[in-house]
Design a protein around this motif. Structure first.
Motif, PDB file in Angstrom:
ATOM      1  N   MET A   1       0.860  -1.171   0.000  1.00  0.00           N
ATOM      2  CA  MET A   1       0.000   0.000   0.000  1.00  0.00           C
ATOM      3  C   MET A   1       0.904   1.231   0.000  1.00  0.00           C
ATOM      4  O   MET A   1       1.720   1.409   0.895  1.00  0.00           O
ATOM      5  N   LYS A   2       0.733   2.080  -0.991  1.00  0.00           N
ATOM      6  CA  LYS A   2       1.521   3.310  -1.090  1.00  0.00           C
ATOM      7  C   LYS A   2       0.665   4.478  -0.597  1.00  0.00           C
ATOM      8  O   LYS A   2      -0.431   4.705  -1.110  1.00  0.00           O
ATOM      9  N   ILE A   3       1.193   5.208   0.392  1.00  0.00           N
ATOM     10  CA  ILE A   3       0.432   6.255   1.069  1.00  0.00           C
ATOM     11  C   ILE A   3       1.185   7.582   0.985  1.00  0.00           C
ATOM     12  O   ILE A   3       2.389   7.635   1.243  1.00  0.00           O
ATOM     13  N   LEU A   4       0.444   8.642   0.653  1.00  0.00           N
ATOM     14  CA  LEU A   4       0.968  10.000   0.741  1.00  0.00           C
ATOM     15  C   LEU A   4       0.414  10.609   2.022  1.00  0.00           C
ATOM     16  O   LEU A   4      -0.797  10.588   2.253  1.00  0.00           O
ATOM     17  N   TYR A   5       1.303  11.136   2.863  1.00  0.00           N
ATOM     18  CA  TYR A   5       0.893  11.792   4.103  1.00  0.00           C
ATOM     19  C   TYR A   5       1.306  13.253   4.027  1.00  0.00           C
ATOM     20  O   TYR A   5       2.492  13.568   3.920  1.00  0.00           O
ATOM     21  N   VAL A   6       0.331  14.148   4.079  1.00  0.00           N
ATOM     22  CA  VAL A   6       0.574  15.584   4.018  1.00  0.00           C
ATOM     23  C   VAL A   6       0.485  16.114   5.446  1.00  0.00           C
ATOM     24  O   VAL A   6      -0.597  16.168   6.028  1.00  0.00           O
ATOM     25  N   GLU A   7       1.650  16.495   5.994  1.00  0.00           N
ATOM     26  CA  GLU A   7       1.733  16.889   7.406  1.00  0.00           C
ATOM     27  C   GLU A   7       2.886  17.870   7.586  1.00  0.00           C
ATOM     28  O   GLU A   7       4.022  17.555   7.241  1.00  0.00           O
ATOM     29  N   LEU A  49      -3.412  10.706   3.186  1.00  0.00           N
ATOM     30  CA  LEU A  49      -3.742  11.195   4.524  1.00  0.00           C
ATOM     31  C   LEU A  49      -3.397  12.680   4.556  1.00  0.00           C
ATOM     32  O   LEU A  49      -2.288  13.060   4.174  1.00  0.00           O
ATOM     33  N   VAL A  50      -4.336  13.505   5.016  1.00  0.00           N
ATOM     34  CA  VAL A  50      -4.139  14.951   4.966  1.00  0.00           C
ATOM     35  C   VAL A  50      -4.412  15.587   6.323  1.00  0.00           C
ATOM     36  O   VAL A  50      -5.509  15.445   6.873  1.00  0.00           O
ATOM     37  N   ASP A  51      -3.410  16.300   6.834  1.00  0.00           N
ATOM     38  CA  ASP A  51      -3.608  17.145   8.006  1.00  0.00           C
ATOM     39  C   ASP A  51      -4.439  18.345   7.548  1.00  0.00           C
ATOM     40  O   ASP A  51      -4.318  18.777   6.401  1.00  0.00           O
ATOM     41  N   ILE A  52      -5.256  18.889   8.402  1.00  0.00           N
ATOM     42  CA  ILE A  52      -6.099  20.025   8.018  1.00  0.00           C
ATOM     43  C   ILE A  52      -5.340  21.339   8.116  1.00  0.00           C
ATOM     44  O   ILE A  52      -5.343  22.144   7.190  1.00  0.00           O
ATOM     45  N   ASN A  53      -4.667  21.568   9.225  1.00  0.00           N
ATOM     46  CA  ASN A  53      -3.954  22.824   9.417  1.00  0.00           C
ATOM     47  C   ASN A  53      -2.500  22.634   8.990  1.00  0.00           C
ATOM     48  O   ASN A  53      -1.706  22.058   9.723  1.00  0.00           O
TER      49      ASN A  53
END
Length: 121
Positions: A1-7, A49-53
């Motif tokens: 599973m390849k995941i992009l995490y924006v944080e 996966l995306v952080d909001i702030n």
């Protein structure tokens, strides 16, 4: 599973990377929306996966979600909010914005892994 995490928070990014990597996930972490948009244009991800702030003077996670959804490969891609917003009603708010799932910080990794397993099948 390849995941992009924006944080934008480096500690949160490292913790998420370690937790997901030890569960057979390939995680790419980026610190802002513009880099995230470049990554999804150049690579394929099973989940985002995306952080909001995402910091002062930066596009927030909701605006990033809108931009992702305008891109053909991401119109139906699972995109989860991962956020410190944890007041009553926040989950419903972010799901109404179009996120597929909502996880408040600190993240319940068992719940997150169950959600990831569900889309991997």
């Amino acid at each position: 599973m390849k995941i992009l995490y924006v944080e934008d928070n480096k500690i949160n990014a490292v913790v998420m990377d370690k937790m997901l990597s030890k569960n057979a996930c390939d995680v790419i972490t980026v610190a802002n929306a513009s880099t995230a948009l470049q990554e999804v244009s150049a690579d394929f991800f099973d989940l985002i996966l995306v952080d909001i702030n995402l910091g002062i003077n930066q596009m927030d996670g909701c605006e990033l979600l809108k931009r992702f959804r305008l891109m053909d490969p991401l119109k139906t891609k699972p995109i989860y909010a991962v956020t410190a917003y944890a007041l009553p009603g926040d989950e419903a708010h972010f799901l109404e914005k179009g996120f597929d799932q909502y996880f408040s910080k600190p993240v319940d990794f068992e719940k997150l892994l169950n959600a990831i397993e569900a889309i991997a099948q």
